[in-house]
Each structure stands twice: as C-alpha cells, then as structure tokens.
Motif scaffolding. Sequence first.
Motif, PDB file in Angstrom:
ATOM      1  N   PHE A  76       0.815  -1.221   0.000  1.00  0.00           N
ATOM      2  CA  PHE A  76       0.000   0.000   0.000  1.00  0.00           C
ATOM      3  C   PHE A  76       0.848   1.270   0.000  1.00  0.00           C
ATOM      4  CE2 PHE A  76      -2.946   3.143   1.812  1.00  0.00           C
ATOM      5  CZ  PHE A  76      -4.048   2.924   0.999  1.00  0.00           C
ATOM      6  N   ASN A  77       1.877   1.327   0.813  1.00  0.00           N
ATOM      7  CA  ASN A  77       2.674   2.547   0.932  1.00  0.00           C
ATOM      8  C   ASN A  77       3.668   2.737  -0.206  1.00  0.00           C
ATOM      9  OD1 ASN A  77       1.454   3.274   3.368  1.00  0.00           O
ATOM     10  ND2 ASN A  77       2.926   2.111   4.573  1.00  0.00           N
ATOM     11  N   SER A  79       3.132   1.145  -3.736  1.00  0.00           N
ATOM     12  CA  SER A  79       2.477   1.163  -5.048  1.00  0.00           C
ATOM     13  C   SER A  79       0.993   1.490  -4.984  1.00  0.00           C
ATOM     14  CB  SER A  79       2.640  -0.202  -5.719  1.00  0.00           C
ATOM     15  OG  SER A  79       1.959  -1.210  -4.980  1.00  0.00           O
ATOM     16  N   GLY A  80       0.442   1.540  -3.793  1.00  0.00           N
ATOM     17  CA  GLY A  80      -0.999   1.710  -3.657  1.00  0.00           C
ATOM     18  C   GLY A  80      -1.713   0.402  -3.407  1.00  0.00           C
ATOM     19  N   HIS A  82      -2.509  -2.352  -5.454  1.00  0.00           N
ATOM     20  CA  HIS A  82      -3.562  -2.765  -6.392  1.00  0.00           C
ATOM     21  C   HIS A  82      -3.719  -4.285  -6.425  1.00  0.00           C
ATOM     22  CE1 HIS A  82      -3.286   1.212  -8.903  1.00  0.00           C
ATOM     23  NE2 HIS A  82      -3.435   1.419  -7.616  1.00  0.00           N
ATOM     24  N   ARG A  96      -6.120   8.273 -11.426  1.00  0.00           N
ATOM     25  CA  ARG A  96      -5.311   8.124 -10.218  1.00  0.00           C
ATOM     26  C   ARG A  96      -3.948   7.496 -10.489  1.00  0.00           C
ATOM     27  NH1 ARG A  96      -7.580  10.988  -5.909  1.00  0.00           N
ATOM     28  NH2 ARG A  96      -9.595  11.555  -6.804  1.00  0.00           N
ATOM     29  N   ALA A 162      -9.377   3.503  -0.280  1.00  0.00           N
ATOM     30  CA  ALA A 162      -7.959   3.710  -0.558  1.00  0.00           C
ATOM     31  C   ALA A 162      -7.663   4.924  -1.426  1.00  0.00           C
ATOM     32  CB  ALA A 162      -7.376   2.463  -1.228  1.00  0.00           C
ATOM     33  N   LEU A 163      -8.614   5.382  -2.241  1.00  0.00           N
ATOM     34  CA  LEU A 163      -8.331   6.455  -3.178  1.00  0.00           C
ATOM     35  C   LEU A 163      -9.095   7.746  -2.913  1.00  0.00           C
ATOM     36  CD1 LEU A 163      -8.178   4.518  -6.584  1.00  0.00           C
ATOM     37  CD2 LEU A 163      -6.284   5.257  -5.132  1.00  0.00           C
ATOM     38  N   HIS A 247      -2.302  12.670  -5.547  1.00  0.00           N
ATOM     39  CA  HIS A 247      -2.315  11.357  -6.174  1.00  0.00           C
ATOM     40  C   HIS A 247      -2.064  10.275  -5.140  1.00  0.00           C
ATOM     41  CE1 HIS A 247      -2.293  12.321 -10.576  1.00  0.00           C
ATOM     42  NE2 HIS A 247      -2.021  13.497 -10.047  1.00  0.00           N
ATOM     43  N   GLN A 248      -2.256   9.047  -5.535  1.00  0.00           N
ATOM     44  CA  GLN A 248      -1.950   7.931  -4.669  1.00  0.00           C
ATOM     45  C   GLN A 248      -0.459   7.914  -4.393  1.00  0.00           C
ATOM     46  OE1 GLN A 248      -3.091   4.554  -7.123  1.00  0.00           O
ATOM     47  NE2 GLN A 248      -0.966   4.183  -7.590  1.00  0.00           N
TER      48      GLN A 248
END
Length: 255
Positions: A76-77, A79-80, A82, A96, A162-163, A247-248
């Motif tokens: 998560f921290n 690449s986000g 996915h 995003r 998350a977004l 952005h993410q």
Amino acid sequence: MRPRRFTVGRSEDAVHPDTMRAALAEFLATALFVFAAEGSLLSLDKLYKDTTTAGGLVVVAVAHAFALMVAVSVAFNISGGHVNPAVTFGALLGGRISLIRAVFYWAAQILGAIVAAALLRITTGGMRPLGFSLASGVSEWHALLLEIIMTFGLMYTFYATALDPKRGYLGTIAPLAIGFIVGANILSGAPFDGAGMNPARVFGVALVGWRWSHHWLYWVGPFIGAGLAGLIYEFLLIQPETAPHTHQPLAPEDY
C-alpha cells in the motif's frame, strides 16, 4: 477543483526508480496473494479430493480475504496495493495513475501470478492448479455479468477506502475492507464461475495448469466492472469543488 483526467504520463517515468520500486511491490504482493489463495484450493483438493463443499467454500473465502488483506497492506505505501490488473485499470480511468505506470503494474502483477502458480506446482509435487471454470447450467454471459458485478464491488470498495481524498480513517482499514469484499464475493460467486475478479491470478493458474476454459470472460468482466466503478466514483461521487489535487502514493505525476 476539477476531477482527475486520464493521463499517459511522461516518458522518463518508465525508468524512474520509484516506478521500478512500485512495480516490484506489485510483483511481490501479487505473488504472495496468488500463492496463498490458490494454495488453499490445492490443500482442500489434497485433503478431501473435493473443493465444492460448503465448508470448503468458507475456508477458501477466508483464505482469499486474509491473503489479499496482507498483500494490499504490504504494497500500500509503495504502489498503492492494487494487486489486480482490473483495479489498476479502474484507477487509470479515474486518473489516479498514469498509463505508463499502469503498464508496469500489469506486467508485474501477471508475472507475480505466474511465478506463484509455478512455485505452487513445484512445491506440491506437481499438483496442477485447479483454475477457473463454469458450473453446470451457467452460461458465459451469466458468468460475464457475475464477474462485472463482483469486480465492480471490489473496485468501488477500493476507491472508497484507498483512493477517495476524504477517506480519512478509512484509509487505515482499506486492506481489511478490500479483503472482506473479495471473501464475500467468493462466497456468492465461486459456486457459479469460480469468482475470478483478478485477471492476473486467473492467467497465472491457467498458464501453469493449462486450463483455458472460457478464459476471455475472466478478463473482460473484471475490466468492465472495475472501469465502471472507477468512472462512477471519480466523476459522480467525488465532489469536484472539494477534491484535492493529490495522487496515490508515489504516482509518477507527483515526481
């Protein structure tokens, strides 16, 4: 402020160290998820020679939920988190993530799934991944609609927790919520079409196990569902005048 728009990204983003780190995070997270998720199916098949019982369905759903929760958390921290080409596609349509970065994510996710499926076949003494198939009486179009709906729910949950710029404390429980929606979708959809929702995972086990039955719908359905969820949430639910221009984590547009 106006909502985000689709962006291709800059050419230098393709060789930026942060893009490489994000792609590596997606590769590892997807491999962890697929190994645990598909491994739960092989374990049931090894123990009971049947993965279609009610108890087995619950075990598989819980294993998927926990595995995805961990996979999203560890990436998560960076690449986000996915861990799914369809989720990346929804984020791309919502603006995003850039197209260049999305391509790297897709390659990493698919490769991670292939490596995980191959490792499972090696470590289980040659057990062939079970793959995905349609139950008796379920047509391709029924399964396609089911994949669209399930992946829509997954992407909508990802966007909300998350977004969304106003997610607040929900960001801390995003991995848990994302894992839970996948587990719930497996309980409702697995008896009909296996509940794919993740083209990378489906492709990995199909390639290693060489099971290609109705394979196209496990790509088309999730991409349609995730794309619709991304567009609806970004352009209809996020208030344009309050959505901040952020952005993410580590998106290339922020370099």
